[in-house]
Design a protein around this motif. Structure first.
Motif, PDB file in Angstrom:
ATOM      1  N   MET A 246      -9.734 -26.518  38.827  1.00 57.95           N
ATOM      2  CA  MET A 246     -11.027 -26.826  38.226  1.00 57.95           C
ATOM      3  C   MET A 246     -11.313 -25.895  37.041  1.00 57.95           C
ATOM      4  SD  MET A 246     -14.787 -27.248  39.996  1.00 57.95           S
ATOM      5  CE  MET A 246     -14.230 -28.554  41.096  1.00 57.95           C
ATOM      6  N   GLN A 247     -10.900 -24.638  37.152  1.00 54.14           N
ATOM      7  CA  GLN A 247     -11.056 -23.713  36.026  1.00 54.14           C
ATOM      8  C   GLN A 247     -10.337 -24.247  34.796  1.00 54.14           C
ATOM      9  OE1 GLN A 247      -9.774 -19.786  37.005  1.00 54.14           O
ATOM     10  NE2 GLN A 247     -11.228 -19.525  38.665  1.00 54.14           N
ATOM     11  N   ARG A 248      -9.099 -24.689  34.990  1.00 53.94           N
ATOM     12  CA  ARG A 248      -8.311 -25.186  33.855  1.00 53.94           C
ATOM     13  C   ARG A 248      -8.949 -26.438  33.264  1.00 53.94           C
ATOM     14  NH1 ARG A 248      -3.865 -23.345  37.103  1.00 53.94           N
ATOM     15  NH2 ARG A 248      -3.586 -25.406  38.059  1.00 53.94           N
ATOM     16  N   ASP A 249      -9.467 -27.294  34.135  1.00 57.88           N
ATOM     17  CA  ASP A 249     -10.105 -28.522  33.655  1.00 57.88           C
ATOM     18  C   ASP A 249     -11.333 -28.201  32.806  1.00 57.88           C
ATOM     19  OD1 ASP A 249     -10.387 -31.399  33.561  1.00 57.88           O
ATOM     20  OD2 ASP A 249     -12.101 -31.166  34.899  1.00 57.88           O
ATOM     21  N   ILE A 250     -12.121 -27.238  33.263  1.00 55.24           N
ATOM     22  CA  ILE A 250     -13.308 -26.834  32.506  1.00 55.24           C
ATOM     23  C   ILE A 250     -12.914 -26.234  31.158  1.00 55.24           C
ATOM     24  CG2 ILE A 250     -15.241 -25.192  32.466  1.00 55.24           C
ATOM     25  CD1 ILE A 250     -15.430 -25.619  35.524  1.00 55.24           C
ATOM     26  N   LEU A 251     -11.878 -25.390  31.169  1.00 61.23           N
ATOM     27  CA  LEU A 251     -11.420 -24.792  29.919  1.00 61.23           C
ATOM     28  C   LEU A 251     -10.945 -25.850  28.932  1.00 61.23           C
ATOM     29  CD1 LEU A 251      -9.531 -21.534  30.938  1.00 61.23           C
ATOM     30  CD2 LEU A 251     -11.448 -21.755  29.375  1.00 61.23           C
ATOM     31  N   ARG A 252     -10.152 -26.796  29.418  1.00 56.95           N
ATOM     32  CA  ARG A 252      -9.664 -27.866  28.542  1.00 56.95           C
ATOM     33  C   ARG A 252     -10.835 -28.607  27.895  1.00 56.95           C
ATOM     34  NH1 ARG A 252      -6.063 -29.022  32.941  1.00 56.95           N
ATOM     35  NH2 ARG A 252      -3.966 -28.246  32.520  1.00 56.95           N
ATOM     36  N   ARG A 253     -11.828 -28.934  28.725  1.00 53.75           N
ATOM     37  CA  ARG A 253     -12.973 -29.673  28.208  1.00 53.75           C
ATOM     38  C   ARG A 253     -13.750 -28.849  27.174  1.00 53.75           C
ATOM     39  NH1 ARG A 253     -14.444 -34.216  31.388  1.00 53.75           N
ATOM     40  NH2 ARG A 253     -13.035 -34.491  33.147  1.00 53.75           N
ATOM     41  N   LEU A 254     -13.901 -27.553  27.468  1.00 55.26           N
ATOM     42  CA  LEU A 254     -14.621 -26.693  26.523  1.00 55.26           C
ATOM     43  C   LEU A 254     -13.874 -26.560  25.206  1.00 55.26           C
ATOM     44  CD1 LEU A 254     -16.048 -23.793  28.726  1.00 55.26           C
ATOM     45  CD2 LEU A 254     -17.354 -25.420  27.373  1.00 55.26           C
ATOM     46  N   PHE A 255     -12.548 -26.385  25.286  1.00 52.89           N
ATOM     47  CA  PHE A 255     -11.761 -26.269  24.061  1.00 52.89           C
ATOM     48  C   PHE A 255     -11.892 -27.532  23.210  1.00 52.89           C
ATOM     49  CE2 PHE A 255      -9.133 -22.924  26.223  1.00 52.89           C
ATOM     50  CZ  PHE A 255      -9.415 -21.920  25.308  1.00 52.89           C
ATOM     51  N   GLN A 256     -12.002 -28.678  23.875  1.00 51.43           N
ATOM     52  CA  GLN A 256     -12.058 -29.954  23.162  1.00 51.43           C
ATOM     53  C   GLN A 256     -13.459 -30.272  22.645  1.00 51.43           C
ATOM     54  OE1 GLN A 256     -10.614 -32.671  26.101  1.00 51.43           O
ATOM     55  NE2 GLN A 256      -8.498 -31.897  26.012  1.00 51.43           N
ATOM     56  N   THR A 257     -14.474 -29.910  23.431  1.00 49.72           N
ATOM     57  CA  THR A 257     -15.821 -30.393  23.107  1.00 49.72           C
ATOM     58  C   THR A 257     -16.771 -29.322  22.588  1.00 49.72           C
ATOM     59  OG1 THR A 257     -16.599 -30.039  25.376  1.00 49.72           O
ATOM     60  CG2 THR A 257     -15.619 -32.199  24.878  1.00 49.72           C
ATOM     61  N   ASP A 258     -16.591 -28.068  23.015  1.00 47.73           N
ATOM     62  CA  ASP A 258     -17.557 -27.025  22.662  1.00 47.73           C
ATOM     63  C   ASP A 258     -16.885 -25.724  22.243  1.00 47.73           C
ATOM     64  OD1 ASP A 258     -20.288 -28.198  23.380  1.00 47.73           O
ATOM     65  OD2 ASP A 258     -19.131 -28.611  25.185  1.00 47.73           O
ATOM     66  N   PRO A 259     -16.045 -25.748  21.209  1.00 53.04           N
ATOM     67  CA  PRO A 259     -15.392 -24.492  20.796  1.00 53.04           C
ATOM     68  C   PRO A 259     -16.400 -23.413  20.394  1.00 53.04           C
ATOM     69  CG  PRO A 259     -15.091 -26.237  19.150  1.00 53.04           C
ATOM     70  CD  PRO A 259     -15.665 -26.892  20.368  1.00 53.04           C
ATOM     71  N   ASP A 260     -17.574 -23.838  19.900  1.00 56.94           N
ATOM     72  CA  ASP A 260     -18.586 -22.850  19.518  1.00 56.94           C
ATOM     73  C   ASP A 260     -19.102 -22.077  20.731  1.00 56.94           C
ATOM     74  OD1 ASP A 260     -18.339 -23.675  16.941  1.00 56.94           O
ATOM     75  OD2 ASP A 260     -20.167 -24.898  16.919  1.00 56.94           O
ATOM     76  N   VAL A 261     -19.196 -22.753  21.866  1.00 49.21           N
ATOM     77  CA  VAL A 261     -19.629 -22.083  23.097  1.00 49.21           C
ATOM     78  C   VAL A 261     -18.612 -21.030  23.502  1.00 49.21           C
ATOM     79  CG1 VAL A 261     -20.060 -22.408  25.556  1.00 49.21           C
ATOM     80  CG2 VAL A 261     -20.994 -24.041  23.906  1.00 49.21           C
ATOM     81  N   ILE A 262     -17.337 -21.378  23.408  1.00 47.46           N
ATOM     82  CA  ILE A 262     -16.277 -20.428  23.745  1.00 47.46           C
ATOM     83  C   ILE A 262     -16.372 -19.200  22.836  1.00 47.46           C
ATOM     84  CG2 ILE A 262     -13.775 -20.082  23.698  1.00 47.46           C
ATOM     85  CD1 ILE A 262     -13.532 -23.023  24.560  1.00 47.46           C
ATOM     86  N   ASP A 263     -16.547 -19.445  21.523  1.00 43.80           N
ATOM     87  CA  ASP A 263     -16.651 -18.346  20.573  1.00 43.80           C
ATOM     88  C   ASP A 263     -17.850 -17.459  20.903  1.00 43.80           C
ATOM     89  OD1 ASP A 263     -15.813 -17.069  18.016  1.00 43.80           O
ATOM     90  OD2 ASP A 263     -17.831 -17.704  17.384  1.00 43.80           O
ATOM     91  N   TYR A 264     -18.979 -18.077  21.249  1.00 38.98           N
ATOM     92  CA  TYR A 264     -20.191 -17.326  21.600  1.00 38.98           C
ATOM     93  C   TYR A 264     -19.955 -16.455  22.834  1.00 38.98           C
ATOM     94  CZ  TYR A 264     -24.657 -16.442  23.872  1.00 38.98           C
ATOM     95  OH  TYR A 264     -25.685 -15.846  24.541  1.00 38.98           O
ATOM     96  N   LEU A 265     -19.340 -17.039  23.865  1.00 40.68           N
ATOM     97  CA  LEU A 265     -19.123 -16.302  25.110  1.00 40.68           C
ATOM     98  C   LEU A 265     -18.205 -15.117  24.901  1.00 40.68           C
ATOM     99  CD1 LEU A 265     -18.797 -19.311  27.583  1.00 40.68           C
ATOM    100  CD2 LEU A 265     -20.585 -17.566  27.645  1.00 40.68           C
ATOM    101  N   LEU A 266     -17.148 -15.323  24.112  1.00 39.23           N
ATOM    102  CA  LEU A 266     -16.221 -14.220  23.859  1.00 39.23           C
ATOM    103  C   LEU A 266     -16.884 -13.106  23.059  1.00 39.23           C
ATOM    104  CD1 LEU A 266     -12.962 -16.210  23.080  1.00 39.23           C
ATOM    105  CD2 LEU A 266     -13.412 -14.818  25.097  1.00 39.23           C
ATOM    106  N   ARG A 267     -17.696 -13.480  22.083  1.00 43.76           N
ATOM    107  CA  ARG A 267     -18.384 -12.464  21.279  1.00 43.76           C
ATOM    108  C   ARG A 267     -19.412 -11.701  22.118  1.00 43.76           C
ATOM    109  NH1 ARG A 267     -17.756 -12.924  15.755  1.00 43.76           N
ATOM    110  NH2 ARG A 267     -16.655 -14.795  15.043  1.00 43.76           N
TER     111      ARG A 267
END
Length: 269
Positions: A246-267
């Motif tokens: 499920m973690q991998r599935d969520i990551l895949r979806r985030l990479f595809q749909t919300d890259p800005d969210v990923i960037d925000y979380l990492l920052r």
């Protein structure tokens, strides 16, 4: 470019930090070295650990002073002292619970807080769904419970996890045991079944406190509430752990749909 996240071991350090930011599992499992000395916690909440101070302090007090107390949660308390403690917490005071406080008073305070929450710990709109799992068995039942736990608001999820962790610890001390030198250590007699019977109606509520017929739960519902809470106590560690799949599935979806969210979380981390 695209990133492969076919396995946790393929993840870059940044992506590991992303998983930690998302808090989809025990953060320390992602990189033990980076988390040496950090407080270990488990949360489905991506912001911070949200457990009301009154819940955490009551649990800690009983874990420290009350695990060997026979009949904890069943023996009467002082209404006056419980009310005084409740008012102090309500005023936002930094209430210090120590060995001078009766564990029975603290136990009553915890039960009262859960009973009187404006929205019950398991929200009322999920009451029927949780109860429906009582007729299920085995892995199907646990899978259904886990999916519903994922629907809880962060504060409810974190607080329920803390409560279940605590109740599991109380139940571990239900039976009498022998100490290193052979002396008998009394059990508290509070088995998982006994704890589910006491806490079930406080955690799973169909009506708001004070509403008409709030105490008139039918026998079938009452039995189901106890069984569901029993399963939650027995399996809380598994139920609150998100699978790697499920973690991998969520990551895949985030990479595809919300890259800005990923960037925000990492920052933010």
């Amino acid at each position: 470019g695209a990133m492969s996240v076919d396995s946790i071991t393929d993840l870059s350090d940044n992506t590991s930090k992303l998983l930690e930011a998302l808090q989809l599992s025990h953060p320390h499992e992602l990189d033990a070295r980076r988390n040496l000395g950090k407080k270990k916690m488990l949360s489905l909440n991506p912001i911070t650990w949200q457990v009301p101070r009154i819940v955490d302090r009551c649990c800690k007090h009983i874990e420290t002073h009350g695990l060997q107390t026979v009949g904890i949660f069943r023996v009467g308390s002082s209404k006056k002292r419980v009310q005084q403690l409740r008012e102090e917490f309500d005023r936002g005071l930094d209430v210090f619970l120590d060995e001078h406080q009766s564990v029975h008073d603290v136990a009553a305070l915890l039960k009262e807080f859960l009973r009187d929450m404006p929205d019950s710990l398991i929200p009322r709109e999920l009451y029927a769904a949780f109860l429906s799992t009582a007729s299920m068995e085995g892995p199907v039942q646990l899978a259904a419970l886990q999916l519903m736990l994922f629907l809880l608001p962060p504060c409810h999820s974190d607080t329920l996890h803390r409560l279940l962790q605590f109740l599991s610890e109380v139940a571990r001390h239900a039976e009498s045991s022998r100490g290193p030198d052979g002396q008998e250590i009394p059990g508290n007699k509070m088995t998982v079944s006994n704890l589910a019977t006491i806490f079930g109606p406080n955690v799973l509520q169909k009506e708001k406190p004070g509403e008409k017929d709030v105490g008139a739960m039918n026998f079938e519902d009452s039995t189901a509430v106890i069984l569901v809470l029993q399963r939650l106590i027995e399996h809380y560690q598994t139920l609150f752990m998100v699978s790697p799949e499920m973690q991998r599935d969520i990551l895949r979806r985030l990479f595809q749909t919300d890259p800005d969210v990923i960037d925000y979380l990492l920052r933010r981390k």
